[in-house]
Design a protein around this motif. Structure first.
Motif, short mmCIF file in Angstrom:
data_model
loop_
_atom_site.label_atom_id
_atom_site.label_comp_id
_atom_site.label_asym_id
_atom_site.label_seq_id
_atom_site.Cartn_x
_atom_site.Cartn_y
_atom_site.Cartn_z
N PRO A 12 -5.20 -1.71 -11.25
CA PRO A 12 -3.91 -2.12 -10.69
C PRO A 12 -3.13 -0.96 -10.07
N TYR A 13 -3.21 0.21 -10.68
CA TYR A 13 -2.45 1.36 -10.17
C TYR A 13 -3.08 1.92 -8.90
N LEU A 14 -4.40 1.87 -8.80
CA LEU A 14 -5.05 2.28 -7.56
C LEU A 14 -4.70 1.30 -6.45
N ARG A 15 -4.61 0.01 -6.75
CA ARG A 15 -4.21 -0.97 -5.75
C ARG A 15 -2.79 -0.67 -5.26
N ARG A 16 -1.88 -0.38 -6.18
CA ARG A 16 -0.51 -0.06 -5.78
C ARG A 16 -0.49 1.14 -4.84
N ARG A 19 -2.17 0.32 -1.36
CA ARG A 19 -1.31 -0.53 -0.53
C ARG A 19 -0.16 0.26 0.06
N ALA A 20 0.49 1.09 -0.76
CA ALA A 20 1.60 1.89 -0.27
C ALA A 20 1.13 2.88 0.79
N LEU A 21 -0.02 3.48 0.57
CA LEU A 21 -0.54 4.48 1.50
C LEU A 21 -0.86 3.87 2.86
N THR A 22 -1.42 2.67 2.86
CA THR A 22 -1.83 2.03 4.10
C THR A 22 -0.76 1.14 4.71
N GLY A 23 0.24 0.75 3.89
CA GLY A 23 1.25 -0.18 4.37
C GLY A 23 0.74 -1.60 4.48
N SER A 24 -0.34 -1.92 3.75
CA SER A 24 -0.96 -3.24 3.89
C SER A 24 -1.69 -3.62 2.61
N ASP A 29 -6.36 -3.11 -0.53
CA ASP A 29 -7.30 -3.74 -1.45
C ASP A 29 -8.74 -3.58 -0.99
N ALA A 30 -8.96 -3.58 0.33
CA ALA A 30 -10.32 -3.37 0.85
C ALA A 30 -10.82 -1.97 0.50
N ALA A 31 -9.93 -0.99 0.60
CA ALA A 31 -10.32 0.38 0.25
C ALA A 31 -10.63 0.50 -1.24
N VAL A 32 -9.86 -0.21 -2.07
CA VAL A 32 -10.12 -0.19 -3.51
C VAL A 32 -11.46 -0.87 -3.83
N ARG A 33 -11.74 -1.99 -3.17
CA ARG A 33 -13.03 -2.66 -3.39
C ARG A 33 -14.19 -1.75 -3.01
N GLU A 34 -14.04 -1.01 -1.93
CA GLU A 34 -15.09 -0.08 -1.51
C GLU A 34 -15.32 0.99 -2.58
N THR A 35 -14.24 1.48 -3.14
CA THR A 35 -14.34 2.47 -4.21
C THR A 35 -15.03 1.89 -5.44
N ALA A 213 9.19 -5.10 -14.08
CA ALA A 213 8.75 -4.48 -15.33
C ALA A 213 7.28 -4.77 -15.63
N PHE A 214 6.68 -5.65 -14.85
CA PHE A 214 5.29 -6.05 -15.10
C PHE A 214 4.46 -5.94 -13.81
N PRO A 215 4.23 -4.73 -13.32
CA PRO A 215 3.55 -4.56 -12.03
C PRO A 215 2.12 -5.08 -12.01
N GLU A 216 1.44 -5.02 -13.17
CA GLU A 216 0.04 -5.44 -13.19
C GLU A 216 -0.12 -6.92 -12.82
N ARG A 217 0.93 -7.73 -13.02
CA ARG A 217 0.86 -9.14 -12.67
C ARG A 217 0.83 -9.36 -11.16
N LEU A 218 1.27 -8.36 -10.40
CA LEU A 218 1.31 -8.46 -8.94
C LEU A 218 0.34 -7.50 -8.28
N LEU A 219 -0.63 -7.03 -9.05
CA LEU A 219 -1.61 -6.08 -8.52
C LEU A 219 -3.02 -6.52 -8.86
N THR A 220 -3.26 -7.81 -8.78
CA THR A 220 -4.58 -8.34 -9.15
C THR A 220 -5.57 -8.30 -8.00
N GLY A 221 -5.06 -8.30 -6.76
CA GLY A 221 -5.94 -8.34 -5.60
C GLY A 221 -6.54 -9.71 -5.36
N GLU A 222 -6.00 -10.76 -6.00
CA GLU A 222 -6.58 -12.10 -5.92
C GLU A 222 -5.74 -13.08 -5.11
N ARG A 223 -4.58 -12.68 -4.62
CA ARG A 223 -3.70 -13.59 -3.87
C ARG A 223 -2.75 -12.74 -3.03
N PRO A 224 -1.96 -13.35 -2.15
CA PRO A 224 -0.96 -12.56 -1.43
C PRO A 224 0.01 -11.89 -2.40
#
Length: 260
Positions: A12-16, A19-24, A29-35, A213-224
């Protein structure tokens, strides 16, 4: 903890970060999947003696395809855009949003600790000097809202309003046309900051930073999901770095659109 469990706990933290680094969300998420795919194919490259989060982020940067997410400095920009080369943005986000020490950032990026420190300081100065904006704060907790307002205005931004509900947020955004939105997830009347932002974005284009307070709930990579996310409780430096990155990426897109 197994190798896969270590990966799962830090994704979840790598996704955050991505996303911030790419602005998207999609590019990040595509970069994280590649990793993740690279690590699962070659788990022997994982250093079990290193901290899991540091090793994951180091691997991300080792295999990250820079052509997939073109650095801003390669686009022939000038002014404030030129003040944010990719190493500077990476250093700032890693140190202030993800909480790595300068030494850890140096390990992740293959740089000296002094170089990391200089990049972070330069990025912070550039944000303060050149990235001012009109900001709408959507937050129902008064103390937190005032804290955010103080941070925002210390950077030279203008707070156009603090609103506590979905309806107030949509109405104020329609009237004032903010250049940046900082939004809580749960609002005073039981409404959702996410729904408020969806309503606003259906009428205008503006960068949004969610605070939860619960960032992991919004960093699943499974939905918008949000591109920019700050965790409560937050440090001022985290807010500063995330605001800078959000405005930078949004304005770079605007410049690209106008040049096209």
């Amino acid at each position: 903890m197994s190798f896969r469990q270590q990966l799962a706990s830090q994704l979840p933290y790598l996704r955050r970060y991505a996303r911030a680094l790419t602005g998207s969300q999609s590019l990040g998420d595509a970069a994280v999947r590649e990793t993740l795919e690279a690590l699962l194919e070659a788990p022997e490259e994982w250093d079990e003696k290193a901290p899991a989060k540091t090793e994951l982020f180091k691997t991300f940067h080792r295999i990250w395809n820079s052509e997939m997410i073109a650095p801003l400095e390669s686009r022939g920009r000038s002014g404030v855009i030129a003040q944010f080369p990719v190493k500077r943005r990476q250093s700032l986000l890693l140190a202030t949003v993800e909480g790595f020490t300068f030494a850890d950032v140096g390990v992740i990026l293959g740089m000296s600790q002094d170089d990391v420190r200089q990049h972070v300081q330069a990025a912070r100065s550039a944000i303060e000097d050149a990235l001012s904006a009109r900001v709408l704060i959507i937050e129902d907790e008064s103390i937190i809202a005032l804290h955010i307002k103080q941070i925002v205005e210390s950077l030279g931004h203008e707070t156009i309003a603090i609103v506590r509900t979905r309806a107030e947020a949509v109405a104020k955004a329609r009237d004032e046309r903010p250049e940046l939105i900082l939004a809580d997830i749960s609002l005073a009347d039981g409404s959702s900051g996410i729904d408020a932002v969806k309503d606003i974005l259906s009428e205008q284009t503006v960068p949004v930073i969610f605070i939860t307070a619960f960032p992991e709930r919004l960093l699943t990579g499974e939905r918008p999901e949000p591109t920019y996310l700050i965790t409560k409780p937050f440090e001022p430096e985290t807010v500063i770095a995330t605001i800078g990155q959000a405005l930078l990426m949004h304005r770079d897109v605007d410049m690209s659109s106008k040049a096209a």
